[in-house]
Motif scaffolding. Sequence first.
Motif, short mmCIF file in Angstrom:
data_model
loop_
_atom_site.label_atom_id
_atom_site.label_comp_id
_atom_site.label_asym_id
_atom_site.label_seq_id
_atom_site.Cartn_x
_atom_site.Cartn_y
_atom_site.Cartn_z
N UNK A 99 0.82 -1.21 0.00
CA UNK A 99 0.00 0.00 0.00
C UNK A 99 0.86 1.26 0.00
N UNK A 100 1.99 1.22 0.68
CA UNK A 100 2.87 2.39 0.70
C UNK A 100 3.59 2.56 -0.62
N UNK A 101 4.15 1.47 -1.15
CA UNK A 101 4.91 1.57 -2.40
C UNK A 101 4.01 1.97 -3.57
N UNK A 102 2.80 1.41 -3.64
CA UNK A 102 1.91 1.74 -4.74
C UNK A 102 1.47 3.20 -4.67
N UNK A 103 1.17 3.70 -3.49
CA UNK A 103 0.77 5.10 -3.36
C UNK A 103 1.91 6.03 -3.75
N UNK A 104 3.12 5.71 -3.31
CA UNK A 104 4.27 6.55 -3.65
C UNK A 104 4.55 6.52 -5.14
N UNK A 105 4.54 5.33 -5.74
CA UNK A 105 4.85 5.20 -7.17
C UNK A 105 3.77 5.85 -8.04
N UNK A 106 2.52 5.49 -7.81
CA UNK A 106 1.44 6.05 -8.62
C UNK A 106 1.26 7.54 -8.35
N UNK A 107 1.42 7.95 -7.10
CA UNK A 107 1.32 9.37 -6.77
C UNK A 107 2.41 10.19 -7.44
N UNK A 108 3.62 9.63 -7.49
CA UNK A 108 4.73 10.34 -8.14
C UNK A 108 4.49 10.48 -9.64
N UNK A 109 4.03 9.42 -10.27
CA UNK A 109 3.78 9.49 -11.71
C UNK A 109 2.64 10.46 -12.03
N UNK A 110 1.56 10.39 -11.26
CA UNK A 110 0.45 11.30 -11.50
C UNK A 110 0.83 12.73 -11.16
N UNK A 111 1.61 12.92 -10.09
CA UNK A 111 2.05 14.26 -9.72
C UNK A 111 2.91 14.88 -10.81
N UNK A 112 3.78 14.08 -11.42
CA UNK A 112 4.60 14.59 -12.52
C UNK A 112 3.73 14.94 -13.73
N UNK A 113 2.75 14.09 -14.02
CA UNK A 113 1.87 14.36 -15.17
C UNK A 113 1.09 15.66 -14.96
N UNK A 114 0.55 15.86 -13.78
CA UNK A 114 -0.22 17.09 -13.50
C UNK A 114 0.68 18.32 -13.47
N UNK A 115 1.95 18.16 -13.13
CA UNK A 115 2.84 19.30 -13.01
C UNK A 115 3.45 19.71 -14.35
N UNK A 116 3.83 18.72 -15.20
CA UNK A 116 4.65 19.07 -16.36
C UNK A 116 4.16 18.50 -17.69
N UNK A 117 3.10 17.77 -17.70
CA UNK A 117 2.60 17.22 -18.96
C UNK A 117 1.28 17.90 -19.33
N UNK A 118 1.15 18.25 -20.59
CA UNK A 118 -0.07 18.91 -21.07
C UNK A 118 -1.03 17.87 -21.63
N UNK A 119 -2.23 17.83 -21.10
CA UNK A 119 -3.27 16.96 -21.64
C UNK A 119 -4.62 17.63 -21.38
N UNK A 120 -5.59 17.22 -22.12
CA UNK A 120 -6.90 17.87 -22.08
C UNK A 120 -7.56 17.72 -20.71
#
Length: 293
Positions: A99-120
């Motif tokens: 539960x900790x590893x999945x939250x950290x990994x998925x949260x990091x990927x989604x956080x990067x997408x929301x911060x620096x990737x452009x999508x609709x």
Amino acid sequence: MTTLDTAVRGKRSFASRVASGTAGGVMRIFLILVAVFWLVPTFGLLVSSFRDPTDIATSGWWKVFTAPSQLTAKSYQSLLEKDAITHAFFNTIWITVPATLLVVLLGAMAGYAFAWMDFKGRDWWFLVVVALLVVPVQVALIPLADLFGKIGIFGDIIGVVLFHVGFGLPFAIFLLRNFFAEIPRELLEAARLDGAGETRLFLTVVLPLGAPAIASLGIFQFLWVWNDMLVALVFSNAESQPLTVALQQQVRQFGNNIDVLAPGAFISMVVPLVVFFAFQRQFVSGVMAGAVK
């Protein structure tokens, strides 16, 4: 500048100079006393876990200072002989670590997408994530229990893990997105000019820079999942119950199982403390970085 500082110090009263000189020492002593006071219950639980149940029932844990012969390891021996407790301890690990590893990994990927990737609809989706932060856990217990029952994972460890991941992700995305957004754009553009794609950029640039925030998130998630009992009570069964539920069941028979309850409760408490102090430096760095940003 030196003359000015000397003149300012000369205008201060003697009492003011004494107070300023001792303030650091007084504050340090006060903080030490607070820390000692905070650790007294933990120390008392540790001592009780090494006492005989008869001694626990007849006197307080501080009695060992005058009667050290009361200390014994029989309680831990009794604990290891309880299959339900040892099985629950390993269940807690199987629940907490994924539960900790999945939250950290998925949260990091989604956080990067929301911060620096452009999508609709990026900003609107992020507002949805922020809105999910205020959803209480109790609201989802019955609907998810029904859903997990229909797909056949109710009562399994995977169901408990998925629940913790689902409710841990909104905070993880919110925290890491805000932290990643403060990374200088020039640094990312330079990496892209060197031929780095999004995956390589995320792994070699963003993750190392976000290590303090990721460590802080990991500690928060670990402590929350390890100490949880509400979700485990609803979504686990006798085979998948974690340590918190197993100890809660021992409380019902407190008079007969104090020799198991005391060491079990101490182990349940000491593991999060060890994790926190092991990553204390990263945790403080993440908190301070977030405060400055």
